[in-house]
Design an enzyme around this catalytic site. Structure first.
Site, PDB file in Angstrom:
ATOM      1  N   ARG A 223       0.878  -1.388  -0.081  1.00 36.12           N
ATOM      2  CA  ARG A 223       0.019  -0.103  -0.011  1.00 36.12           C
ATOM      3  C   ARG A 223       0.867   1.342   0.051  1.00 36.12           C
ATOM      4  O   ARG A 223       0.515   2.099  -0.542  1.00 36.12           O
ATOM      5  CB  ARG A 223      -1.045   0.011   1.129  1.00 36.12           C
ATOM      6  CG  ARG A 223      -1.825   1.286   1.361  1.00 36.12           C
ATOM      7  CD  ARG A 223      -2.735   1.035   2.558  1.00 36.12           C
ATOM      8  NE  ARG A 223      -3.419   2.218   3.111  1.00 36.12           N
ATOM      9  CZ  ARG A 223      -4.516   2.932   2.235  1.00 36.12           C
ATOM     10  NH1 ARG A 223      -5.083   2.116   1.490  1.00 36.12           N
ATOM     11  NH2 ARG A 223      -4.962   3.974   2.753  1.00 36.12           N
TER      12      ARG A 223
ATOM     13  N   VAL B  31      -6.903   7.949  -1.532  1.00 36.78           N
ATOM     14  CA  VAL B  31      -6.839   6.440  -1.325  1.00 36.78           C
ATOM     15  C   VAL B  31      -7.606   6.224   0.182  1.00 36.78           C
ATOM     16  O   VAL B  31      -7.265   6.599   1.017  1.00 36.78           O
ATOM     17  CB  VAL B  31      -5.584   6.186  -1.277  1.00 36.78           C
ATOM     18  CG1 VAL B  31      -5.282   4.621  -1.056  1.00 36.78           C
ATOM     19  CG2 VAL B  31      -4.563   6.392  -2.358  1.00 36.78           C
ATOM     20  N   SER B  32      -8.751   5.570  -0.222  1.00 39.32           N
ATOM     21  CA  SER B  32      -9.486   5.151   1.020  1.00 39.32           C
ATOM     22  C   SER B  32      -8.995   4.275   2.215  1.00 39.32           C
ATOM     23  O   SER B  32      -7.951   3.858   1.734  1.00 39.32           O
ATOM     24  CB  SER B  32     -10.912   4.452   0.589  1.00 39.32           C
ATOM     25  OG  SER B  32     -11.738   5.168  -0.368  1.00 39.32           O
ATOM     26  N   ALA B  33      -9.310   4.726   3.291  1.00 42.61           N
ATOM     27  CA  ALA B  33      -8.857   3.933   4.495  1.00 42.61           C
ATOM     28  C   ALA B  33      -8.918   2.305   4.256  1.00 42.61           C
ATOM     29  O   ALA B  33      -9.771   1.771   3.573  1.00 42.61           O
ATOM     30  CB  ALA B  33      -9.855   4.373   5.734  1.00 42.61           C
TER      31      ALA B  33
END
Length: 414
Positions: free
Chosen positions: A41, A74-76
């Site tokens: 990530r 960028v979402s959690a």
């Protein structure tokens, strides 16, 4: 291939993040666990520190507009894991993503494997250029990236088994469902009466039927599918009532409403301080004709009102009167109540408190089924429940024991 201390640090943080999501129950399948443990990530979030990139609850903002409002992120990890579990991606499937970023598409590619396909799209060329670069750099060149308005679906992708929408959507355009195989699934953060839920819908002919709905928040969709809520400002700009569907017949009737004597009504319904009550929020949105969300500007807050949530409090509007939900604490629990204002302050507060009791009695352990029908579907062909008519779809929120609850009603967009 040799590893560096930074690689070792990233790997340790990645395993810790994955383990935390498994422990929390957000990840509950081996496939999603493996994908999260595999995709780096931090390489898809170069704007953030490594610690921030791997924080399960942290959003990495990648682009803002001229007002400083986030328009791409960028979402959690927690939200991404939740939606991937809802989607149930399988090896060999054809999958699409509306709203690009790179990382989520890489996770999807891991889940469908080399025999599956993933196409991710976004309306913003800056976003797709970034996604293409990061996907290529990290070994996911097989993911197709397109710059198009998501309202029109995914070009040249054919029928899809799964479609994941990673932007907040007010409606479900026909292109999304037309592109699904019968029995295919779409996971979409759908806004209903101001509340956003990540809904996993399965296609059943020309309608969609929900399998699950989870609380979430996303940047709103841009382009042809954009829809802004309307604000009714009170006491200058201190207090706002937010409307997603509908608008008061006489908004000026509320001028000075907070100068009236306040009525307090307590429901007798309690909740643990750490106990979620998202079902209550959805029930009130379903049951109350005059439902809206109240927010209080933190910089202008005089303390006049004490809502349960200052950013999005469940509220009931009835002509020149309104009530909002509130809480009072007692040890490790809190009781739901209502504060009413205006000429019918007591009655409107009682009405809000009574629906809290109905939820506690009839729906506390249940969740609604959410349907999405074509907008042309006649009323008589819809299941019982709250009907929200949008441009493309008629959304129906249907609860168990609907005959014991409030009478079915219909909202129509004004």
């Amino acid at each position: 291939m040799t590893t560096t201390p930074m690689d070792d640090k990233a790997s340790a943080l990645r395993q810790a993040m994955t383990g935390a999501l498994v422990k929390a129950g957000t990840i509950n399948s081996k496939a999603v666990e493996t994908a999260f443990a595999t995709v780096a990530r931090d390489r898809f979030a170069p704007e953030a520190t490594m610690e921030k990139a791997y924080d399960p609850d942290d959003v990495v903002r990648t682009k803002t507009n001229e007002h400083g409002i986030t328009i791409s992120s960028v979402s959690a990890p927690r939200i991404q894991a939740m939606m991937l579990e809802q989607a149930g991606l399988q090896k060999g499937q054809k999958a699409g993503e509306v709203g690009s970023g790179g990382y989520n598409a890489a996770l999807m590619a891991e889940l469908v494997g080399p025999d599956g396909t993933v196409t991710t799209i976004d309306i913003d060329a800056d976003v797709t250029d970034r996604a293409r670069k990061l996907l290529d750099e990290n070994g996911y060149g097989r993911v197709k990236v397109l710059t198009v308005d998501g309202e029109g679906g995914i070009p040249d992708a054919g029928l899809l088994d799964r479609l994941i929408v990673t932007v907040g959507a007010w409606d479900i355009p026909p292109a999304w469902t037309d592109q699904l195989n019968d029995g295919g699934r779409i996971v979409v953060p759908l806004r209903m009466r101001g509340l956003t839920r990540s809904v996993a819908f399965d296609r059943d002919g020309d309608r969609l039927v929900s399998r699950s709905a989870e609380m979430c928040g996303f940047v709103t969709m841009q382009g042809a599918g954009e829809h802004q809520e309307r604000l009714l400002l009170l006491r200058g700009k201190e207090i706002a009532l937010r409307f997603d569907e509908g608008w008061p017949e006489d908004p000026d009737a509320l001028n000075g409403v907070f100068d009236t004597e306040r009525a307090e009504v307590w429901s007798g319904v309690t909740v643990g301080l750490r106990e979620p009550f998202t079902g209550l929020q959805m029930w009130l949105a379903t049951a109350l004709d005059g439902f809206s969300l109240m927010s209080v500007d933190e910089d202008l807050d005089t303390g006049l009102v004490t809502p349960q949530n200052k950013s999005a409090c469940m509220s009931l509007l009835d002509g020149a009167s309104l009530a909002h939900m509130t809480l009072r604490r007692d040890g490790d629990r809190a009781e739901f109540g209502a504060h009413g204002y205006g000429p019918a302050a007591e009655a409107v507060a009682q009405a809000l408190a009574e629906e809290i009791r109905v939820w506690d009695r009839d729906h506390r352990s249940s969740e609604p089924v959410i349907y999405a029908y074509p907008a042309s579907t006649p009323e008589a062909e819809l299941p019982a429940g709250r009907v929200i008519t949008k441009r493309h779809r008629r959304i129906v929120i249907s609860w168990p024991h609907e005959d014991q609850a409030s009478q079915s009603t219909t909202d129509r967009e004004k």
